[in-house]
Design an enzyme around this catalytic site. Structure first.
Site, mmCIF file in Angstrom:
data_model
loop_
_atom_site.group_PDB
_atom_site.id
_atom_site.type_symbol
_atom_site.label_atom_id
_atom_site.label_comp_id
_atom_site.label_asym_id
_atom_site.label_seq_id
_atom_site.Cartn_x
_atom_site.Cartn_y
_atom_site.Cartn_z
ATOM 1 N N HIS A 137 -2.004 2.976 -2.261
ATOM 2 C CA HIS A 137 -2.613 2.287 -1.048
ATOM 3 C C HIS A 137 -2.091 1.164 -0.559
ATOM 4 O O HIS A 137 -1.798 0.961 0.605
ATOM 5 C CB HIS A 137 -4.216 2.224 -1.270
ATOM 6 C CG HIS A 137 -4.962 1.398 -0.168
ATOM 7 N ND1 HIS A 137 -5.276 1.926 1.192
ATOM 8 C CD2 HIS A 137 -5.278 0.056 -0.275
ATOM 9 C CE1 HIS A 137 -5.760 0.738 1.947
ATOM 10 N NE2 HIS A 137 -5.807 -0.177 0.927
ATOM 11 N N HIS A 142 -0.227 -0.743 3.371
ATOM 12 C CA HIS A 142 -0.320 -2.333 3.866
ATOM 13 C C HIS A 142 1.136 -3.139 4.063
ATOM 14 O O HIS A 142 1.250 -3.879 4.670
ATOM 15 C CB HIS A 142 -1.052 -3.014 2.708
ATOM 16 C CG HIS A 142 -2.411 -3.194 2.840
ATOM 17 N ND1 HIS A 142 -3.303 -3.511 3.735
ATOM 18 C CD2 HIS A 142 -3.363 -2.542 1.985
ATOM 19 C CE1 HIS A 142 -4.645 -3.490 3.614
ATOM 20 N NE2 HIS A 142 -4.474 -2.689 2.505
ATOM 21 N N GLU A 183 -8.036 -2.785 7.473
ATOM 22 C CA GLU A 183 -8.107 -1.454 6.936
ATOM 23 C C GLU A 183 -8.361 -0.077 7.746
ATOM 24 O O GLU A 183 -7.859 0.762 7.461
ATOM 25 C CB GLU A 183 -9.322 -1.660 5.982
ATOM 26 C CG GLU A 183 -9.012 -2.439 4.673
ATOM 27 C CD GLU A 183 -8.236 -2.000 3.668
ATOM 28 O OE1 GLU A 183 -7.554 -1.044 3.668
ATOM 29 O OE2 GLU A 183 -7.647 -2.879 2.961
ATOM 30 N N SER A 202 -3.368 5.418 4.548
ATOM 31 C CA SER A 202 -3.111 6.071 2.892
ATOM 32 C C SER A 202 -4.005 7.237 2.632
ATOM 33 O O SER A 202 -3.971 7.567 1.475
ATOM 34 C CB SER A 202 -2.978 4.874 1.722
ATOM 35 O OG SER A 202 -4.644 4.322 1.802
HETATM 36 FE FE FE Z 1 -6.294 -2.166 1.618
#
Ligand code: FE
Ligand code: PHE
Length: 287
Positions: A137, A142, A183, A202
């Site tokens: 993730h 990111h 997010e 993700s």
């Molecule tokens: Fe995160």
């Protein structure tokens, strides 16, 4: 040494996954790259290949173009290798952490253009879904956008803004901004809605859901409206906030939030699924 205390996600009845005794006082540690097993390298390669195919035409272009910087994806990359290109692109660098870290340390790292990446990888049983952030993730979700100059500056501003919000006791509001942009953010483009939020990028299921399902609300980004809105951490989102580009996101969050926080204390909270009467919403992408 041994000053870093474990931080747990949600219910604190589970033991931490990472080894916090490896962490320095700022919660960073060395990436224990030699300790990854052949299974873990293989699992990472499979996660990467599946998600690489899935983000095409769903992630924003800025994300897709930067994915190639994560290495050949045959196994778990060394953060040090990514850092060579990342530092040159935007001056950011990755640092390994044992898992979640306290807010102050997290924001301090961001304010210094250092992004914490969890060093451990999810288990095979968690291949499709994991509640807490793991290496896949953090890295896949990111890191690509840290190569984008405008988003990179937004993340640094978020770090300083977080430290300020903490001193103003307004972290509850700023956490919502993190949640609904970094997010779970969506972007409107000339080819329809695209995803830039790492929590979606993700995930396999939510990538489709957030773009094409008729169920969730897709509300035009507005910082005050957004920071009134509660969120769910264990289901698909009921509301997504849509930006027109990273420039809008950066400009809209640049002003001093102090008066905004004051206003927010007097405004009623909104539920995760609420829509206001007069606000701009976006239709889902047609399939
Ligand atoms: Fe995160
Ligand atoms: N402008 C915000 C403040 O004054 C800081 C911030 C910038 C927060 C960017 C989030 C993102 O508090």
């Amino acid at each position: 040494q041994a000053t870093a205390k474990p931080v747990t996600y949600g219910a604190s009845d589970r033991p931490p996954r990472g080894d916090y005794s490896l962490a320095r006082a700022d919660y960073t540690c060395e990436q224990p790259w030699e300790d990854y097993t052949a299974d873990e390298h293989d699992r990472y390669a499979r996660l990467f290949a599946r998600q690489m195919a899935h983000v095409q035409d769903r992630a924003c272009d800025e994300f897709v173009v930067a994915l190639s910087h994560l290495g050949d994806a045959q196994g778990i990359p060394r953060f040090a290798d990514i850092n060579i290109v990342l530092r040159q692109a935007t001056g950011w660098e990755l640092v390994a952490v044992p898992g979640l870290i306290p807010e102050r340390e997290f924001f301090t790292l961001l304010a210094n253009r250092r992004f914490p990446v969890t060093y451990w990888l999810r288990s095979e049983a968690e291949f499709d879904y994991i509640v807490e952030p793991d290496l896949f993730h953090d890295l896949f979700g990111h890191v690509p956008l840290l190569f984008n100059p405008v988003f990179a500056d937004y993340m640094q501003a978020f770090g300083s803004g977080g430290l300020k919000a903490e001193s103003l006791h307004a972290l509850e509001f700023l956490s919502r901004l993190y949640w609904y942009t970094v997010e779970f953010g969506l972007m409107h483009t000339s080819r329809g809605l695209r995803v830039y939020g790492a929590g979606i990028l993700s995930s396999v299921g939510e990538l489709d859901y957030c773009l094409t399902s008729p169920e969730p609300n897709r509300v035009a980004f507005d910082a005050l409206r957004l920071m009134r809105t509660r969120y769910k951490i264990d289901t698909y989102q009921e509301t997504y906030f849509v930006i027109e580009g990273f420039g809008e996101l950066f400009d809209a969050t640049a002003p001093d939030f102090t008066p905004l926080y004051t206003a927010l204390r007097d405004l009623p909270e909104l539920g995760a699924g609420d829509v206001l009467a007069d606000e701009k919403t976006y239709p889902p992408n047609r399939v």
